[in-house]
Design a protein around this motif. Structure first.
Motif, PDB file in Angstrom:
ATOM      1  N   THR A   1      16.719  57.414  25.321  1.00  0.00           N
ATOM      2  CA  THR A   1      15.811  56.379  25.828  1.00  0.00           C
ATOM      3  C   THR A   1      16.572  55.116  26.201  1.00  0.00           C
ATOM      4  O   THR A   1      17.386  54.619  25.426  1.00  0.00           O
ATOM      5  CB  THR A   1      14.738  56.041  24.774  1.00  0.00           C
TER       6      THR A   1
ATOM      7  N   ILE B   1       9.987  60.011  18.887  1.00  0.00           N
ATOM      8  CA  ILE B   1      10.625  60.298  20.175  1.00  0.00           C
ATOM      9  C   ILE B   1      12.104  60.594  19.977  1.00  0.00           C
ATOM     10  O   ILE B   1      12.828  59.810  19.347  1.00  0.00           O
ATOM     11  CB  ILE B   1      10.426  59.121  21.149  1.00  0.00           C
TER      12      ILE B   1
ATOM     13  N   THR C   1       5.413  61.667  26.740  1.00  0.00           N
ATOM     14  CA  THR C   1       6.628  62.127  26.049  1.00  0.00           C
ATOM     15  C   THR C   1       6.295  62.711  24.687  1.00  0.00           C
ATOM     16  O   THR C   1       6.852  63.748  24.280  1.00  0.00           O
ATOM     17  CB  THR C   1       7.630  60.972  25.901  1.00  0.00           C
TER      18      THR C   1
ATOM     19  N   SER D   1      13.186  63.196  34.063  1.00  0.00           N
ATOM     20  CA  SER D   1      13.312  61.911  33.395  1.00  0.00           C
ATOM     21  C   SER D   1      12.139  61.047  33.813  1.00  0.00           C
ATOM     22  O   SER D   1      11.828  60.954  35.012  1.00  0.00           O
ATOM     23  CB  SER D   1      14.628  61.225  33.769  1.00  0.00           C
TER      24      SER D   1
ATOM     25  N   ILE E   1      12.605  53.398  18.344  1.00  0.00           N
ATOM     26  CA  ILE E   1      13.035  54.629  19.001  1.00  0.00           C
ATOM     27  C   ILE E   1      14.506  54.857  18.678  1.00  0.00           C
ATOM     28  O   ILE E   1      15.392  54.165  19.190  1.00  0.00           O
ATOM     29  CB  ILE E   1      12.815  54.569  20.525  1.00  0.00           C
TER      30      ILE E   1
ATOM     31  N   LEU F   1       5.150  57.008  27.438  1.00  0.00           N
ATOM     32  CA  LEU F   1       5.311  57.198  25.992  1.00  0.00           C
ATOM     33  C   LEU F   1       4.354  58.267  25.468  1.00  0.00           C
ATOM     34  O   LEU F   1       4.752  59.158  24.711  1.00  0.00           O
ATOM     35  CB  LEU F   1       5.061  55.875  25.259  1.00  0.00           C
TER      36      LEU F   1
ATOM     37  N   ARG G   1      14.910  62.506  29.725  1.00  0.00           N
ATOM     38  CA  ARG G   1      15.255  61.125  29.354  1.00  0.00           C
ATOM     39  C   ARG G   1      14.020  60.265  29.565  1.00  0.00           C
ATOM     40  O   ARG G   1      13.151  60.581  30.382  1.00  0.00           O
ATOM     41  CB  ARG G   1      16.390  60.551  30.219  1.00  0.00           C
ATOM     42  N   LEU G   2      13.962  59.146  28.836  1.00  0.00           N
ATOM     43  CA  LEU G   2      12.845  58.220  28.954  1.00  0.00           C
ATOM     44  C   LEU G   2      13.405  56.829  29.240  1.00  0.00           C
ATOM     45  O   LEU G   2      14.301  56.353  28.528  1.00  0.00           O
ATOM     46  CB  LEU G   2      12.032  58.210  27.654  1.00  0.00           C
TER      47      LEU G   2
ATOM     48  N   SER H   1      17.973  54.550  20.894  1.00  0.00           N
ATOM     49  CA  SER H   1      17.676  53.970  22.203  1.00  0.00           C
ATOM     50  C   SER H   1      18.668  52.862  22.550  1.00  0.00           C
ATOM     51  O   SER H   1      19.292  52.261  21.690  1.00  0.00           O
ATOM     52  CB  SER H   1      16.246  53.420  22.245  1.00  0.00           C
TER      53      SER H   1
END
Length: 253
Positions: free
Chosen positions: A194, A190, A100, A85, A217, A97, A109-110, A220
């Motif tokens: 997030t 993506i 990713t 992550s 995103i 970003l 995970r972001l 998110s």
């Protein structure tokens, strides 16, 4: 609490704890110490790795978001990290970003907090002035809701950086690179879960930037912390860690 900074090859980094990996990326004027509260909270259940990005030392022609992302790519390969992550603050979020999008297979995970990539009011709207301590103090304090969060040690560190012409040249090149590199058209791709943790009083990447990331995103989650500016993990570590813990638990890998 001081942590051992390991040195291997061209890399310097912190590596604490065991378990699922959290890779933390600091900002333009950030330091490994910015993440002390996160390390303390998560090292008992996670492996927390924080590479020191070569913001002040990298070749000037490579000083930018792309060059920093390539550095992180090299670090991940060097450490043999498989899946992890990524957590990025400010410029570190921007690098996360780009990474990713280049390596979606590695990002479980972001997590972005005060990330650049859409809009950033760098240094409060101006580039750093050399030799003026009070100006630097004011600019560092500008990144926090409570100016007292800007310790003398932090101000002294930034002042030392801005007194070096080579370092300032790299900082300006990287800041301009971040401002040019608007990712609005790219981040819609993506797919990783997030989380966006934003200071409600952020003056560098204002709350509307968090909302824009949230819209672009898909799926998110956006969480705001009141009375908090650009570095929630420093200014509101308890709230930051609680939000992050709950979200990680709700989004297991």
């Amino acid at each position: 609490m001081e942590y051992l900074i390991k040195a291997e090859g061209e890399y310097r980094y912190i590596d604490e704890g065991q378990g699922e990996t959290l890779l933390l990326l600091h900002g333009l004027f950030g330091a490994l110490s910015n993440w002390a509260g996160v390390i303390n909270h998560f090292k008992s259940n996670y492996r927390v790795i924080i590479p020191l990005m070569p913001i002040h030392e990298m070749p000037i022609k490579e000083a930018g978001c792309e060059g920093l992302t390539e550095f992180i790519e090299g670090f991940v390969a060097f450490k043999g990290l498989d899946k992890f992550s990524a957590i990025g603050n400010s410029l570190g979020g921007h690098v996360a970003l780009i990474y990713t999008l280049r390596h979606p297979e590695k990002i479980q995970r972001l997590i972005l907090t005060g990330s650049s990539g859409l809009f950033e009011n760098s240094m409060g709207g101006s580039y750093p002035k050399r030799g003026n301590y009070e100006y630097i103090k004011e600019r560092v304090e500008y990144t926090f809701y409570d100016p007292k969060t800007a310790s003398k040690e932090l101000v002294d560190e930034v002042f030392e950086i801005t007194n070096s012409i080579p370092k300032v040249m790299r900082i300006i090149a990287i800041a301009k690179s971040a401002q040019r590199n608007n990712m609005a058209k790219d981040i819609v791709r993506i797919k990783a879960p997030t989380l966006l943790i934003w200071g409600l009083n952020d003056t560098i990447t204002p709350p509307e930037v968090g909302h824009e990331f949230n819209q672009l995103i898909q799926g998110s989650t956006l969480r705001f912390i009141d009375k908090c500016c650009h570095a929630p993990m420093m200014e509101r570590p308890t709230e930051f860690n609680e939000i992050l813990t709950n979200w990680l638990n709700q989004n297991p890998v």
